[in-house]
Design a protein around this motif. Structure first.
Motif, PDB file in Angstrom:
ATOM      1  N   TYR A  55       1.024  -0.773  -0.198  1.00  0.00           N
ATOM      2  CA  TYR A  55       0.176  -0.186   0.060  1.00  0.00           C
ATOM      3  C   TYR A  55       1.382   1.383   0.133  1.00  0.00           C
ATOM      4  CZ  TYR A  55      -3.854  -3.118   0.795  1.00  0.00           C
ATOM      5  OH  TYR A  55      -5.130  -3.900   0.724  1.00  0.00           O
ATOM      6  N   ALA A  56       0.498   2.778  -0.487  1.00  0.00           N
ATOM      7  CA  ALA A  56       1.281   3.686  -0.488  1.00  0.00           C
ATOM      8  C   ALA A  56       1.786   4.183   0.364  1.00  0.00           C
ATOM      9  CB  ALA A  56       0.587   4.459  -1.405  1.00  0.00           C
ATOM     10  N   SER A  57       1.193   3.891   1.607  1.00  0.00           N
ATOM     11  CA  SER A  57       1.356   4.452   2.701  1.00  0.00           C
ATOM     12  C   SER A  57       0.801   3.459   4.128  1.00  0.00           C
ATOM     13  CB  SER A  57       0.998   5.762   3.550  1.00  0.00           C
ATOM     14  OG  SER A  57       1.170   6.906   4.483  1.00  0.00           O
ATOM     15  N   ILE A  58       1.505   4.120   5.453  1.00  0.00           N
ATOM     16  CA  ILE A  58       0.796   3.140   6.399  1.00  0.00           C
ATOM     17  C   ILE A  58       0.626   4.640   7.242  1.00  0.00           C
ATOM     18  CG2 ILE A  58       1.753   2.251   8.828  1.00  0.00           C
ATOM     19  CD1 ILE A  58       4.099   1.033   7.556  1.00  0.00           C
ATOM     20  N   TRP A  59       0.856   6.108   7.337  1.00  0.00           N
ATOM     21  CA  TRP A  59       0.369   6.426   8.201  1.00  0.00           C
ATOM     22  C   TRP A  59      -0.716   7.770   7.576  1.00  0.00           C
ATOM     23  CZ3 TRP A  59      -0.245   4.460  12.706  1.00  0.00           C
ATOM     24  CH2 TRP A  59       0.023   3.610  12.873  1.00  0.00           C
ATOM     25  N   ASP A  60       0.242   7.882   6.647  1.00  0.00           N
ATOM     26  CA  ASP A  60       0.391   8.897   6.027  1.00  0.00           C
ATOM     27  C   ASP A  60      -1.709   8.048   5.546  1.00  0.00           C
ATOM     28  OD1 ASP A  60      -0.943  11.230   3.796  1.00  0.00           O
ATOM     29  OD2 ASP A  60       1.078  11.051   2.919  1.00  0.00           O
ATOM     30  N   TRP A  61      -2.949   9.577   6.055  1.00  0.00           N
ATOM     31  CA  TRP A  61      -4.140   9.134   5.524  1.00  0.00           C
ATOM     32  C   TRP A  61      -4.864   9.706   4.163  1.00  0.00           C
ATOM     33  CZ3 TRP A  61      -6.437  13.734   4.446  1.00  0.00           C
ATOM     34  CH2 TRP A  61      -5.788  14.936   4.828  1.00  0.00           C
ATOM     35  N   ARG A  62      -3.987  10.094   3.775  1.00  0.00           N
ATOM     36  CA  ARG A  62      -4.537  10.448   2.166  1.00  0.00           C
ATOM     37  C   ARG A  62      -4.346   9.495   0.820  1.00  0.00           C
ATOM     38  NH1 ARG A  62      -0.977  15.519   1.439  1.00  0.00           N
ATOM     39  NH2 ARG A  62       0.622  14.672   2.286  1.00  0.00           N
ATOM     40  N   TRP A  63      -3.618   8.627   1.741  1.00  0.00           N
ATOM     41  CA  TRP A  63      -2.991   7.533   0.708  1.00  0.00           C
ATOM     42  C   TRP A  63      -3.054   6.084   1.215  1.00  0.00           C
ATOM     43  CZ3 TRP A  63      -2.800   9.283  -3.651  1.00  0.00           C
ATOM     44  CH2 TRP A  63      -2.234  10.920  -4.117  1.00  0.00           C
ATOM     45  N   ASN A  64      -3.249   5.765   2.520  1.00  0.00           N
ATOM     46  CA  ASN A  64      -2.615   4.692   3.180  1.00  0.00           C
ATOM     47  C   ASN A  64      -3.426   3.913   2.616  1.00  0.00           C
ATOM     48  OD1 ASN A  64      -4.338   5.540   4.257  1.00  0.00           O
ATOM     49  ND2 ASN A  64      -4.182   5.035   6.633  1.00  0.00           N
ATOM     50  N   HIS A  65      -4.304   3.758   2.237  1.00  0.00           N
ATOM     51  CA  HIS A  65      -5.708   2.550   1.319  1.00  0.00           C
ATOM     52  C   HIS A  65      -6.186   2.576  -0.011  1.00  0.00           C
ATOM     53  CE1 HIS A  65      -7.107   7.059   0.131  1.00  0.00           C
ATOM     54  NE2 HIS A  65      -8.553   6.534  -0.504  1.00  0.00           N
ATOM     55  N   VAL A  66      -4.610   2.829  -0.154  1.00  0.00           N
ATOM     56  CA  VAL A  66      -4.161   2.727  -2.238  1.00  0.00           C
ATOM     57  C   VAL A  66      -3.712   1.351  -1.915  1.00  0.00           C
ATOM     58  CG1 VAL A  66      -3.664   3.867  -3.731  1.00  0.00           C
ATOM     59  CG2 VAL A  66      -4.497   5.045  -2.708  1.00  0.00           C
ATOM     60  N   PRO A  67      -3.896   0.499  -2.954  1.00  0.00           N
ATOM     61  CA  PRO A  67      -3.097  -0.135  -3.229  1.00  0.00           C
ATOM     62  C   PRO A  67      -2.195   0.210  -4.499  1.00  0.00           C
ATOM     63  CG  PRO A  67      -5.311  -1.276  -3.088  1.00  0.00           C
ATOM     64  CD  PRO A  67      -5.547   0.219  -3.090  1.00  0.00           C
ATOM     65  N   ALA A 125      -4.506   9.066 -10.088  1.00  0.00           N
ATOM     66  CA  ALA A 125      -4.732   7.565  -9.892  1.00  0.00           C
ATOM     67  C   ALA A 125      -5.192   6.210  -9.841  1.00  0.00           C
ATOM     68  CB  ALA A 125      -3.946   7.923  -8.297  1.00  0.00           C
ATOM     69  N   GLU A 126      -5.543   5.724  -9.709  1.00  0.00           N
ATOM     70  CA  GLU A 126      -6.222   4.289  -9.376  1.00  0.00           C
ATOM     71  C   GLU A 126      -6.654   3.960  -8.076  1.00  0.00           C
ATOM     72  OE1 GLU A 126      -6.337   1.679 -12.830  1.00  0.00           O
ATOM     73  OE2 GLU A 126      -4.170   2.110 -12.141  1.00  0.00           O
ATOM     74  N   LEU A 127      -8.064   3.339  -7.494  1.00  0.00           N
ATOM     75  CA  LEU A 127      -8.066   3.245  -6.737  1.00  0.00           C
ATOM     76  C   LEU A 127      -8.136   4.177  -5.349  1.00  0.00           C
ATOM     77  CD1 LEU A 127      -7.330  -0.981  -6.348  1.00  0.00           C
ATOM     78  CD2 LEU A 127      -9.232   0.406  -7.294  1.00  0.00           C
ATOM     79  N   MET A 128      -8.296   5.412  -5.640  1.00  0.00           N
ATOM     80  CA  MET A 128      -8.495   6.576  -4.499  1.00  0.00           C
ATOM     81  C   MET A 128      -9.369   6.400  -3.775  1.00  0.00           C
ATOM     82  SD  MET A 128      -6.012   7.540  -4.484  1.00  0.00           S
ATOM     83  CE  MET A 128      -6.185   9.908  -3.688  1.00  0.00           C
ATOM     84  N   ASP A 129     -10.341   5.230  -4.415  1.00  0.00           N
ATOM     85  CA  ASP A 129     -11.678   5.124  -4.054  1.00  0.00           C
ATOM     86  C   ASP A 129     -12.050   4.626  -3.351  1.00  0.00           C
ATOM     87  OD1 ASP A 129     -13.287   8.370  -4.446  1.00  0.00           O
ATOM     88  OD2 ASP A 129     -13.137   7.428  -6.861  1.00  0.00           O
ATOM     89  N   ALA A 130     -11.169   3.859  -2.735  1.00  0.00           N
ATOM     90  CA  ALA A 130     -11.056   2.136  -1.867  1.00  0.00           C
ATOM     91  C   ALA A 130     -10.182   2.077  -0.831  1.00  0.00           C
ATOM     92  CB  ALA A 130      -9.460   0.867  -2.463  1.00  0.00           C
TER      93      ALA A 130
END
Length: 383
Positions: free
Chosen positions: A302-314, A328-333
């Motif tokens: 995943y794109a980050s661990i703690w950065d809440w803007r990106w940590n959900h993005v595979p 950016a793909e899967l920004m809504d995941a």
């Protein structure tokens, strides 16, 4: 872009150049060419063959690591560890290693089963709203990264370092007459050694050999390693999908949700001190190993661990995350639908308040409003 197809620029074939040599990968990348073997859209579910083409290397590595770990696990402990039994007056030197052998509260197979199955089930439940094949793939693959690497790491430590379990002497059942330096016994060793000659090796043990070897491999705790590798990974995943630590004030149940796996891992580890199968430092070491592997594995997928803007993005296999919203793909995941997060969240005013052409399309086809506009913003636009 076709799945796993070769990209073309101006209809040119990907072949030898006019100089008779193939362009280097760096040259092709600089001219806008994608990595041929990794050109797949993450918004589309691939066929099994396409998925296997991307993942086979990980599968092979997992099998090899699993076989290696099993081989080391079955091997006898490597070092000749010395231990004290009693003083000359019969007093036990280390009573912390003389506790009775008890039945395990949670056997190792159950700890490993819970650490793997519970996170997988939760990841699948998240798909009620996330609905992304690649989120499932990255979530489960990352979990396996964590569990397998942590398991192999700890079995090497057990075999090469080890330590005495709290019930070691009860399992050993020492008989000093078997010492290699005892009268009438040939050979030499570290028996009757050390200050006042109170240290011995496992030559004097008369118990079951398998139990003796196991009781010499207490450090680190395999239960704790597996539990923390699986459940800490799940806690990180839940934080990303629920946006518990984010840019808005979430409901309290989300805090409970992300720390419930931590509680589960701690209870599994703590049970080992109750049934006297591990010392406290074995448990702490296992927890540290499992947690480090969980954080490492999640960040790989995943794109980050703690950065809440990106940590959900595979993360994509062959294309870098540029950490920009355009393209950016899967920004809504994500699972949550609060504060502008999730598919279509925060876009209703946009659809009703102006033409769709005034904004730009985000990943998954959901309209996005330009950052700085006067209308309501999506959660991941609020930087």
């Amino acid at each position: 872009m076709p799945l796993f197809g070769r990209s073309r620029v101006d209809g040119a074939e990907a072949g030898p150049t006019t100089t008779g040599t193939r362009r280097s990968r760096r040259d092709r990348h600089a001219n806008g060419h994608a990595n041929d073997s990794m050109a797949y859209p993450m918004a589309t579910r691939p066929s099994f063959g396409q998925w296997l083409k991307v993942t086979w290397g990980d599968i092979l590595t997992m099998i090899l690591l699993g076989a290696l770990g099993l081989g080391v696990y079955e091997a006898p402990p490597a070092p000749t560890r010395s231990f004290a039994v009693t003083f000359s007056d019969g007093e036990v030197v280390n009573p912390e290693f003389a506790l009775p052998l008890r039945k395990e509260i949670i056997p190792i197979w159950l700890a490993a089963f819970l650490a793997a199955v519970v996170p997988i089930v939760i990841i699948l439940i998240m798909q009620i709203r996330v609905r992304s094949f690649w989120d499932v793939n990255n979530g489960i693959i990352g979990l396996l990264y964590s569990l397998i690497t942590a398991a192999v790491f700890q079995v090497f430590l057990k075999c090469l370092i080890g330590g005495l379990r709290p019930h070691f002497l009860d399992v050993c059942k020492p008989d000093f007459s078997l010492a290699s330096n005892a009268p009438g016994v040939e050979g030499s060793g570290y028996n009757g050694a050390g200050y006042t000659g109170i240290y011995f090796t496992k030559e004097i043990c008369t118990g079951d050999e398998k139990e003796i070897n196991d009781s010499l491999e207490s450090f680190p705790s395999g239960h704790s390693t597996a539990a923390f590798a699986g459940f800490i990974y799940l806690a990180i995943y839940l934080n990303a999908k629920l946006k518990a630590f984010s840019n808005y004030h979430p409901a309290m149940w989300k805090l409970v949700a992300i720390y419930t796996p931590v509680l589960g891992a701690t209870l599994i580890a703590g049970a080992l001190t109750i049934d006297e199968f591990h010392n406290w430092y074995d448990v702490v070491a296992g927890a540290i190993i499992g947690s480090v592997m969980a954080f490492s594995a999640y960040r790989m997928c995943y794109a980050s661990i703690w950065d809440w803007r990106w940590n959900h993005v595979p993360l994509h296999r062959g294309q870098p995350c540029m950490y920009t919203y355009e393209g950016a793909e899967l920004m809504d995941a994500v699972f949550t639908r609060r504060a502008g997060w999730g598919p279509g969240a925060g876009t209703s005013n946009w659809h009703h308040g102006g033409p769709a052409t005034s904004g730009h399309a985000g990943a998954g086809g959901f309209a996005r409003k330009p950052v700085g506009s006067g209308t309501a913003r999506r959660g991941d636009d609020m930087v």
